[in-house]
Write a protein that holds these residues in place. Structure first.
Motif, PDB file in Angstrom:
ATOM      1  N   LEU A 122       0.860  -1.178   0.000  1.00 18.80           N
ATOM      2  CA  LEU A 122       0.000   0.000   0.000  1.00 18.80           C
ATOM      3  C   LEU A 122       0.900   1.232   0.000  1.00 18.80           C
ATOM      4  CD1 LEU A 122      -2.561  -1.019   2.796  1.00 18.80           C
ATOM      5  CD2 LEU A 122      -2.788  -1.317   0.308  1.00 18.80           C
ATOM      6  N   THR A 123       0.659   2.124  -0.939  1.00 17.03           N
ATOM      7  CA  THR A 123       1.399   3.379  -0.996  1.00 17.03           C
ATOM      8  C   THR A 123       0.549   4.457  -0.347  1.00 17.03           C
ATOM      9  OG1 THR A 123       2.542   2.732  -3.024  1.00 17.03           O
ATOM     10  CG2 THR A 123       2.476   5.091  -2.508  1.00 17.03           C
ATOM     11  N   LEU A 124       1.078   5.052   0.713  1.00 20.89           N
ATOM     12  CA  LEU A 124       0.391   6.140   1.412  1.00 20.89           C
ATOM     13  C   LEU A 124       1.073   7.446   1.034  1.00 20.89           C
ATOM     14  CD1 LEU A 124      -0.193   3.556   3.133  1.00 20.89           C
ATOM     15  CD2 LEU A 124      -0.441   5.092   5.054  1.00 20.89           C
ATOM     16  N   VAL A 125       0.261   8.418   0.606  1.00 22.02           N
ATOM     17  CA  VAL A 125       0.777   9.726   0.211  1.00 22.02           C
ATOM     18  C   VAL A 125       0.269  10.754   1.212  1.00 22.02           C
ATOM     19  CG1 VAL A 125       0.841  11.475  -1.611  1.00 22.02           C
ATOM     20  CG2 VAL A 125       0.747   9.042  -2.226  1.00 22.02           C
ATOM     21  N   TYR A 127      -2.920   3.965  -2.210  1.00 20.41           N
ATOM     22  CA  TYR A 127      -3.031   3.269  -3.492  1.00 20.41           C
ATOM     23  C   TYR A 127      -2.444   1.871  -3.386  1.00 20.41           C
ATOM     24  CZ  TYR A 127      -3.793   8.062  -4.930  1.00 20.41           C
ATOM     25  OH  TYR A 127      -4.277   9.343  -5.027  1.00 20.41           O
ATOM     26  N   MET A 128      -3.063   0.963  -4.129  1.00 19.98           N
ATOM     27  CA  MET A 128      -2.609  -0.416  -4.191  1.00 19.98           C
ATOM     28  C   MET A 128      -1.799  -0.611  -5.471  1.00 19.98           C
ATOM     29  SD  MET A 128      -6.193  -2.101  -3.042  1.00 19.98           S
ATOM     30  CE  MET A 128      -7.033  -1.432  -1.620  1.00 19.98           C
ATOM     31  N   THR A 129      -1.104  -1.723  -5.566  1.00 20.65           N
ATOM     32  CA  THR A 129      -0.359  -2.038  -6.772  1.00 20.65           C
ATOM     33  C   THR A 129      -1.320  -2.054  -7.961  1.00 20.65           C
ATOM     34  OG1 THR A 129       1.104  -3.411  -5.438  1.00 20.65           O
ATOM     35  CG2 THR A 129       1.179  -3.751  -7.820  1.00 20.65           C
ATOM     36  N   GLU A 130      -0.911  -1.409  -9.041  1.00 20.54           N
ATOM     37  CA  GLU A 130      -1.711  -1.336 -10.271  1.00 20.54           C
ATOM     38  C   GLU A 130      -3.085  -0.723 -10.020  1.00 20.54           C
ATOM     39  OE1 GLU A 130      -1.686  -5.174 -12.152  1.00 20.54           O
ATOM     40  OE2 GLU A 130       0.475  -5.357 -11.897  1.00 20.54           O
ATOM     41  N   HIS A 131      -3.141   0.245  -9.142  1.00 20.33           N
ATOM     42  CA  HIS A 131      -4.392   0.915  -8.780  1.00 20.33           C
ATOM     43  C   HIS A 131      -4.881   1.758  -9.956  1.00 20.33           C
ATOM     44  CE1 HIS A 131      -6.802   2.227  -5.161  1.00 20.33           C
ATOM     45  NE2 HIS A 131      -7.285   3.009  -6.114  1.00 20.33           N
ATOM     46  N   ARG A 132      -6.120   1.521 -10.343  1.00 18.08           N
ATOM     47  CA  ARG A 132      -6.720   2.314 -11.411  1.00 18.08           C
ATOM     48  C   ARG A 132      -6.935   3.745 -10.915  1.00 18.08           C
ATOM     49  NH1 ARG A 132     -12.552   1.290 -12.803  1.00 18.08           N
ATOM     50  NH2 ARG A 132     -12.125  -0.386 -11.377  1.00 18.08           N
ATOM     51  N   ALA A 184       0.230   9.969 -11.295  1.00 16.23           N
ATOM     52  CA  ALA A 184       1.595   9.566 -11.636  1.00 16.23           C
ATOM     53  C   ALA A 184       2.440   9.485 -10.368  1.00 16.23           C
ATOM     54  CB  ALA A 184       2.202  10.568 -12.613  1.00 16.23           C
ATOM     55  N   GLN A 185       3.267   8.473 -10.281  1.00 14.80           N
ATOM     56  CA  GLN A 185       4.080   8.272  -9.080  1.00 14.80           C
ATOM     57  C   GLN A 185       5.010   9.447  -8.797  1.00 14.80           C
ATOM     58  OE1 GLN A 185       5.899   4.381  -9.341  1.00 14.80           O
ATOM     59  NE2 GLN A 185       4.120   3.460  -8.375  1.00 14.80           N
ATOM     60  N   GLU A 186       5.356  10.219  -9.821  1.00 10.59           N
ATOM     61  CA  GLU A 186       6.213  11.387  -9.605  1.00 10.59           C
ATOM     62  C   GLU A 186       5.538  12.401  -8.685  1.00 10.59           C
ATOM     63  OE1 GLU A 186       5.371  10.750 -13.310  1.00 10.59           O
ATOM     64  OE2 GLU A 186       6.678   9.084 -12.755  1.00 10.59           O
ATOM     65  N   THR A 187       4.206  12.381  -8.620  1.00 13.44           N
ATOM     66  CA  THR A 187       3.483  13.332  -7.770  1.00 13.44           C
ATOM     67  C   THR A 187       3.473  12.912  -6.306  1.00 13.44           C
ATOM     68  OG1 THR A 187       1.311  12.290  -8.067  1.00 13.44           O
ATOM     69  CG2 THR A 187       1.981  13.945  -9.709  1.00 13.44           C
ATOM     70  N   PHE A 188       3.916  11.697  -6.010  1.00 18.01           N
ATOM     71  CA  PHE A 188       3.909  11.192  -4.640  1.00 18.01           C
ATOM     72  C   PHE A 188       4.982  11.840  -3.767  1.00 18.01           C
ATOM     73  CE2 PHE A 188       2.118   6.746  -5.919  1.00 18.01           C
ATOM     74  CZ  PHE A 188       0.921   7.328  -6.283  1.00 18.01           C
ATOM     75  N   GLY A 189       5.969  12.455  -4.388  1.00 18.17           N
ATOM     76  CA  GLY A 189       7.062  13.051  -3.626  1.00 18.17           C
ATOM     77  C   GLY A 189       8.051  11.990  -3.184  1.00 18.17           C
ATOM     78  N   PRO A 190       9.043  12.403  -2.419  1.00 21.63           N
ATOM     79  CA  PRO A 190      10.071  11.457  -1.982  1.00 21.63           C
ATOM     80  C   PRO A 190       9.508  10.396  -1.034  1.00 21.63           C
ATOM     81  CG  PRO A 190      10.412  13.604  -0.971  1.00 21.63           C
ATOM     82  CD  PRO A 190       9.290  13.765  -1.936  1.00 21.63           C
ATOM     83  N   ARG A 191      10.153   9.250  -1.076  1.00 26.07           N
ATOM     84  CA  ARG A 191       9.766   8.172  -0.162  1.00 26.07           C
ATOM     85  C   ARG A 191      10.416   8.407   1.188  1.00 26.07           C
ATOM     86  NH1 ARG A 191       9.701   1.691  -1.410  1.00 26.07           N
ATOM     87  NH2 ARG A 191       9.042   1.038   0.679  1.00 26.07           N
TER      88      ARG A 191
END
Length: 169
Positions: A16-19, A29-34, A38-45
């Motif tokens: 799970l990706t938490l932003v 978001y989940m893997t391959e979440h519809r 764009a992942q670039e908008t998530f910022g740094p990890r």
């Protein structure tokens, strides 16, 4: 411009990706979440412990997946139209382990002919699980679209249903 950061958590239904944005949760978001941005908008990890809202979200998700939490209390900051905001707020009122149809949700919003619009707004929910869009089903009870995939929707509904079963002492 607002700066975002993200973290990735392991869960029983996959990563799970938490932003986070402005000290609030802006996405889950989940893997391959519809419909995920764009992942670039998530910022740094970052590590979940680096930001209080991510730490709290991780703690609450861990409790949810352990069967110990049925209602999230996380400050979210989601961007959407006024109608989408109303739908997402109504989703939070669906009790744990229960489902409603798109038509029932439209009627609850006072717009009984808007089930298709409710479905579209539901599909754009940026904070899955915490804003429980997986609890909305077709009029006949069938599982219809889910941003994280129907297999995850089936798993989440099964998980919530099984964790509500009373245990004999």
């Amino acid at each position: 411009m607002t700066t975002s950061v993200h973290t990735v958590l392991d869960s029983p239904c996959g990563p799970l990706t938490l932003v986070a944005r402005e000290e609030r949760l802006a996405g889950l978001y989940m893997t391959e979440h519809r419909h995920q941005p764009a992942q670039e908008t998530f910022g740094p990890r970052v590590a979940a412990d680096d930001l209080p809202v991510l730490k709290d979200a991780a703690r609450q998700l861990e409790a949810y997946f352990a069967g110990d939490l049925t209602d999230f209390d996380i400050d979210v900051a989601v961007t959407g139209t006024p109608f989408q905001q109303r739908v997402w707020a109504a989703l939070r009122d669906i009790p744990y382990g229960e489902t409603v149809s798109y038509g029932e949700l439209a009627r609850a919003l006072g717009q009984p002919t808007a089930s298709r619009a409710v479905g579209l707004a539901n599909g754009r929910n940026p904070v899955s699980i915490i804003v429980p869009c997986h609890r909305v089903v077709g009029a006949d009870g069938s599982l219809t679209g889910y941003g994280g995939g129907l297999e995850r929707k089936r798993w989440l509904l099964g998980f919530e249903s099984s964790s509500r079963q009373p245990t004999l002492i």
